[in-house]
Motif scaffolding. Structure first.
Motif, PDB file in Angstrom:
ATOM      1  N   LEU A  73       0.843  -1.184   0.000  1.00 62.41           N
ATOM      2  CA  LEU A  73       0.000   0.000   0.000  1.00 62.41           C
ATOM      3  C   LEU A  73       0.883   1.240   0.000  1.00 62.41           C
ATOM      4  O   LEU A  73       1.940   1.261   0.649  1.00 62.41           O
ATOM      5  N   CYS A  74       0.447   2.259  -0.704  1.00 59.86           N
ATOM      6  CA  CYS A  74       1.217   3.503  -0.776  1.00 59.86           C
ATOM      7  C   CYS A  74       0.237   4.667  -0.757  1.00 59.86           C
ATOM      8  O   CYS A  74      -0.703   4.710  -1.560  1.00 59.86           O
ATOM      9  N   ASP A  75       0.434   5.595   0.150  1.00 61.41           N
ATOM     10  CA  ASP A  75      -0.401   6.792   0.206  1.00 61.41           C
ATOM     11  C   ASP A  75       0.378   7.900   0.904  1.00 61.41           C
ATOM     12  O   ASP A  75       1.135   7.640   1.843  1.00 61.41           O
ATOM     13  N   VAL A  76       0.171   9.127   0.448  1.00 57.68           N
ATOM     14  CA  VAL A  76       0.866  10.273   1.027  1.00 57.68           C
ATOM     15  C   VAL A  76       0.193  10.764   2.297  1.00 57.68           C
ATOM     16  O   VAL A  76       0.730  11.623   3.003  1.00 57.68           O
ATOM     17  N   ASP A  77      -0.999  10.237   2.594  1.00 53.98           N
ATOM     18  CA  ASP A  77      -1.787  10.713   3.731  1.00 53.98           C
ATOM     19  C   ASP A  77      -2.180   9.519   4.604  1.00 53.98           C
ATOM     20  O   ASP A  77      -3.020   8.700   4.220  1.00 53.98           O
ATOM     21  N   ASP A  78      -1.574   9.435   5.783  1.00 58.08           N
ATOM     22  CA  ASP A  78      -1.839   8.303   6.667  1.00 58.08           C
ATOM     23  C   ASP A  78      -3.304   8.229   7.080  1.00 58.08           C
ATOM     24  O   ASP A  78      -3.837   7.140   7.335  1.00 58.08           O
ATOM     25  N   ARG A  79      -3.980   9.369   7.159  1.00 61.30           N
ATOM     26  CA  ARG A  79      -5.396   9.372   7.533  1.00 61.30           C
ATOM     27  C   ARG A  79      -6.229   8.652   6.490  1.00 61.30           C
ATOM     28  O   ARG A  79      -7.119   7.863   6.812  1.00 61.30           O
ATOM     29  N   ARG A  80      -5.955   8.944   5.216  1.00 58.87           N
ATOM     30  CA  ARG A  80      -6.726   8.342   4.131  1.00 58.87           C
ATOM     31  C   ARG A  80      -6.412   6.857   3.974  1.00 58.87           C
ATOM     32  O   ARG A  80      -7.253   6.083   3.511  1.00 58.87           O
ATOM     33  N   ALA A  81      -5.216   6.475   4.345  1.00 54.51           N
ATOM     34  CA  ALA A  81      -4.800   5.080   4.175  1.00 54.51           C
ATOM     35  C   ALA A  81      -5.216   4.190   5.330  1.00 54.51           C
ATOM     36  O   ALA A  81      -5.091   2.964   5.240  1.00 54.51           O
ATOM     37  N   ALA A  82      -5.726   4.771   6.413  1.00 55.84           N
ATOM     38  CA  ALA A  82      -5.943   4.017   7.646  1.00 55.84           C
ATOM     39  C   ALA A  82      -6.855   2.808   7.446  1.00 55.84           C
ATOM     40  O   ALA A  82      -6.560   1.711   7.939  1.00 55.84           O
ATOM     41  N   ASN A  83      -7.962   2.969   6.734  1.00 59.94           N
ATOM     42  CA  ASN A  83      -8.891   1.844   6.564  1.00 59.94           C
ATOM     43  C   ASN A  83      -8.259   0.705   5.781  1.00 59.94           C
ATOM     44  O   ASN A  83      -8.443  -0.478   6.100  1.00 59.94           O
ATOM     45  N   SER A  84      -7.522   1.046   4.730  1.00 57.72           N
ATOM     46  CA  SER A  84      -6.892   0.000   3.923  1.00 57.72           C
ATOM     47  C   SER A  84      -5.795  -0.707   4.701  1.00 57.72           C
ATOM     48  O   SER A  84      -5.627  -1.933   4.581  1.00 57.72           O
ATOM     49  N   ARG A  85      -5.064   0.037   5.499  1.00 53.35           N
ATOM     50  CA  ARG A  85      -4.002  -0.590   6.302  1.00 53.35           C
ATOM     51  C   ARG A  85      -4.601  -1.544   7.325  1.00 53.35           C
ATOM     52  O   ARG A  85      -4.026  -2.608   7.611  1.00 53.35           O
ATOM     53  N   LYS A  86      -5.766  -1.191   7.833  1.00 49.28           N
ATOM     54  CA  LYS A  86      -6.449  -2.072   8.783  1.00 49.28           C
ATOM     55  C   LYS A  86      -6.993  -3.305   8.067  1.00 49.28           C
ATOM     56  O   LYS A  86      -6.955  -4.420   8.597  1.00 49.28           O
ATOM     57  N   ALA A  87      -7.520  -3.107   6.859  1.00 52.71           N
ATOM     58  CA  ALA A  87      -8.101  -4.223   6.103  1.00 52.71           C
ATOM     59  C   ALA A  87      -7.037  -5.187   5.597  1.00 52.71           C
ATOM     60  O   ALA A  87      -7.298  -6.388   5.452  1.00 52.71           O
ATOM     61  N   PHE A  88      -5.843  -4.665   5.304  1.00 54.71           N
ATOM     62  CA  PHE A  88      -4.761  -5.496   4.756  1.00 54.71           C
ATOM     63  C   PHE A  88      -3.501  -5.306   5.602  1.00 54.71           C
ATOM     64  O   PHE A  88      -2.512  -4.690   5.161  1.00 54.71           O
ATOM     65  N   PRO A  89      -3.505  -5.805   6.823  1.00 50.89           N
ATOM     66  CA  PRO A  89      -2.385  -5.558   7.750  1.00 50.89           C
ATOM     67  C   PRO A  89      -1.057  -6.152   7.302  1.00 50.89           C
ATOM     68  O   PRO A  89       0.007  -5.705   7.755  1.00 50.89           O
ATOM     69  N   GLN A  90      -1.112  -7.153   6.420  1.00 54.54           N
ATOM     70  CA  GLN A  90       0.141  -7.767   5.954  1.00 54.54           C
ATOM     71  C   GLN A  90       0.798  -6.960   4.839  1.00 54.54           C
ATOM     72  O   GLN A  90       1.952  -7.227   4.479  1.00 54.54           O
ATOM     73  N   ALA A  91       0.091  -5.998   4.299  1.00 51.18           N
ATOM     74  CA  ALA A  91       0.645  -5.206   3.197  1.00 51.18           C
ATOM     75  C   ALA A  91       1.659  -4.190   3.743  1.00 51.18           C
ATOM     76  O   ALA A  91       1.351  -3.419   4.652  1.00 51.18           O
ATOM     77  N   LYS A  92       2.832  -4.194   3.163  1.00 55.76           N
ATOM     78  CA  LYS A  92       3.855  -3.231   3.564  1.00 55.76           C
ATOM     79  C   LYS A  92       3.451  -1.844   3.063  1.00 55.76           C
ATOM     80  O   LYS A  92       2.950  -1.701   1.951  1.00 55.76           O
ATOM     81  N   TYR A  93       3.682  -0.838   3.886  1.00 52.72           N
ATOM     82  CA  TYR A  93       3.167   0.506   3.616  1.00 52.72           C
ATOM     83  C   TYR A  93       4.296   1.472   3.273  1.00 52.72           C
ATOM     84  O   TYR A  93       5.321   1.520   3.946  1.00 52.72           O
ATOM     85  N   TYR A  94       4.063   2.232   2.218  1.00 56.88           N
ATOM     86  CA  TYR A  94       5.000   3.278   1.786  1.00 56.88           C
ATOM     87  C   TYR A  94       4.242   4.592   1.605  1.00 56.88           C
ATOM     88  O   TYR A  94       3.023   4.600   1.396  1.00 56.88           O
ATOM     89  N   LYS A  95       4.985   5.688   1.643  1.00 59.75           N
ATOM     90  CA  LYS A  95       4.402   6.992   1.305  1.00 59.75           C
ATOM     91  C   LYS A  95       4.810   7.444  -0.091  1.00 59.75           C
ATOM     92  O   LYS A  95       4.082   8.205  -0.734  1.00 59.75           O
ATOM     93  N   ASP A  96       5.959   7.019  -0.565  1.00 63.35           N
ATOM     94  CA  ASP A  96       6.492   7.449  -1.860  1.00 63.35           C
ATOM     95  C   ASP A  96       6.469   6.261  -2.818  1.00 63.35           C
ATOM     96  O   ASP A  96       7.178   5.269  -2.610  1.00 63.35           O
ATOM     97  N   TRP A  97       5.664   6.359  -3.867  1.00 62.20           N
ATOM     98  CA  TRP A  97       5.541   5.238  -4.803  1.00 62.20           C
ATOM     99  C   TRP A  97       6.858   4.929  -5.500  1.00 62.20           C
ATOM    100  O   TRP A  97       7.115   3.784  -5.883  1.00 62.20           O
ATOM    101  N   ARG A  98       7.706   5.939  -5.661  1.00 68.03           N
ATOM    102  CA  ARG A  98       8.999   5.709  -6.324  1.00 68.03           C
ATOM    103  C   ARG A  98       9.869   4.778  -5.492  1.00 68.03           C
ATOM    104  O   ARG A  98      10.518   3.866  -6.021  1.00 68.03           O
ATOM    105  N   LYS A  99       9.879   4.999  -4.179  1.00 69.93           N
ATOM    106  CA  LYS A  99      10.671   4.129  -3.300  1.00 69.93           C
ATOM    107  C   LYS A  99      10.084   2.725  -3.258  1.00 69.93           C
ATOM    108  O   LYS A  99      10.818   1.735  -3.217  1.00 69.93           O
TER     109      LYS A  99
END
Length: 480
Positions: A73-99
């Motif tokens: 998962l990748c999102d620049v806004d942790d608030r907007r990403a919160a539901n997806s991070r909860k739904a997919f806890p195994q998904a590694k999270y990034y803020k920068d899609w390039r990285k």
């Protein structure tokens, strides 16, 4: 344009990863990731760029197929990403899609892009260059140049499966319209109307003068991405960016792909050759018209002309209306019968009849409505299981099967020209507000008003008003 441009950010990593991935398509996952992984032919590993809002629902729909795993998962806004991070806890999270792509590309099969419009093209193109399948929300891109680049990239990388997120293209409605037209039910279509009650966000306004502090959870610089550096302001995120040209594409970008897609499919349209527009005015005082070039206008009426196709006998005129403007009701429609769906609609005018539909080409109807009980044509086109909801699974299945094995509703070969059409309409809308100082030093002329703009499709430029060509391709911010 003969070549797809290289992504200007992290060029070295893109080049290296492209070489490394040149022969990569579908191989056993354990070869890449060790024991315990299932093969991509059984499960598609997806990276979601944009995990909130529409991105949240997109990746949830991919996961619902049972044949995809949301791996990153990748999102620049942790608030907007919160539901997806909860739904997919195994998904590694990034803020920068390039990285994320730089570090994880070996463990990604496909990428979903659901960001503001101005940041669609770059991650999509980078993923395609690395051999990843891509699903990009509508509109495909922010600029005409970007749309052409992704269309050409889809040809350059034929093993990449592409789909735009105009899910209505998987509905039965557009296929019914195609079958009626192909059977000659309304004759030869020469005119089409598409209209919407959007925008439902502020437009025709001045940029806020008061800067604000970005929320701690938001990386404002990454949100800006390719757009010029600018101070953060309130009430731009998460929705109202659509009304600002630097980030969004107005009502056309929001609804054009849902409404213009049916005419493209029914009539086999490609690229328009001319466009003209008028836009709604905002007056700030007596006889004083406001001038807000940063903002999309509150309403517009755009007329596009398309060359005749193999499915028409003449050129086609397409009218686009937004801001609540609607075409004249057809004579065949009763006084109390709903036009379109009330706020949005599509109307085809042929030399032997008319047909209309609602948003997403839902509820297709022949006019007068009594014809729907009288006319029967054979079903010649396969339907998409689940219709709009099946749009996501259709892409997942196509990725797993391999490019060219299954049919898609909105591959970039179709989505690219469709997106260019609505962005070309925006050229005329933006051209309407171009100011040119008078030689006398007194006031301004508006050379884009009262003029039909002529489009050279090969050169990708307007030939009779050069000033408007600045909107065909924008300059990305340094570092992007």
């Amino acid at each position: 344009m003969s070549q797809v441009p290289e992504a200007p950010s992290r060029r070295e990593f893109v080049k290296k990863s492209t070489l490394a991935a040149a022969s990569f398509f579908i191989v056993p996952r354990f070869v890449l990731g060790g024991k315990g992984y299932t093969a991509p032919s059984d499960q598609l590993l997806i990276a979601g760029i944009g995990a909130g809002g529409k991105g949240e629902s997109d990746i949830a729909m991919f996961a619902k197929t049972g044949k995809a795993r949301i791996a990153y998962l990748c999102d620049v806004d942790d608030r907007r990403a919160a539901n997806s991070r909860k739904a997919f806890p195994q998904a590694k999270y990034y803020k920068d899609w390039r990285k994320m792509l730089e570090k994880e590309h070996k463990h990604i099969d496909a990428v979903s892009v659901s960001t503001p419009d101005h940041n669609h093209a770059m991650p999509a193109l980078a993923a395609m260059q690395m051999g990843k399948h891509v699903y990009v929300q509508k509109p495909l891109t922010h600029d005409i140049y970007e749309a052409r680049a992704l269309t050409e990239a889809a040809r350059k990388y034929p093993k990449v499966v592409t789909q735009m997120g105009n899910q209505g293209s998987s509905n039965d409605g557009v296929r019914q319209l195609m079958e009626w037209y192909d059977a000659g039910t309304i004759g030869d279509v020469h005119t089409v109307y598409c209209w919407t009650d959007r925008p439902v966000w502020p437009q025709g306004i001045a940029w806020p003068t008061t800067a604000a502090t970005p929320p701690a959870e938001l990386d404002w610089d990454l949100w800006l991405g390719t757009a010029p550096k600018r101070d953060y302001v309130d009430h731009l995120i998460p929705f109202n960016w659509r009304g600002w040209w630097a980030y969004g594409t107005g009502a056309l970008g929001d609804m054009g792909c849902h409404l213009m897609e049916a005419p493209f499919r029914v009539l086999d349209l490609q690229y328009a050759n001319s466009v003209q527009a008028s836009v709604g005015s905002v007056y700030v005082d007596e006889f004083k018209r406001g001038y807000f070039p940063d903002s999309c206008p509150p309403s517009s009426h755009v007329t596009l002309t398309f060359p005749k196709t193999a499915k028409t006998k003449q050129d086609i005129t397409m009218h686009w209306m937004d801001g609540g403007i609607q075409p004249e009701r057809p004579d065949e429609l009763g006084a109390n019968e709903l036009f379109g769906d009330g706020g949005n609609g599509i109307l085809f005018i042929g030399d032997k009849g008319k047909m209309m539909a609602s948003t997403y080409a839902d509820n297709p109807r022949l006019l007068p409505l009594s014809r729907n009980q009288e006319v029967t044509v054979p079903q010649t086109l396969a339907r998409v299981p689940g219709q709009a909801n099946g749009h996501y699974g259709q892409w997942v299945e196509a990725c797993l099967a391999g490019a060219g094995k299954t049919k898609l509703s909105s591959p970039f070969a179709l989505a690219g020209p469709l997106t260019e059409a609505l962005l070309m309409a925006n050229l005329a809308v933006r051209g309407y507000d171009l100011q040119k100082p008078r030689a006398t030093g007194q006031g301004f002329d508006y050379p884009g008003r009262g003029r039909k703009l002529l489009w050279d499709n090969q050169q990708m430029r307007i030939t009779n008003l050069d000033e408007v060509n600045q909107f065909v391709k924008r300059d990305y911010r340094t570092g992007w």
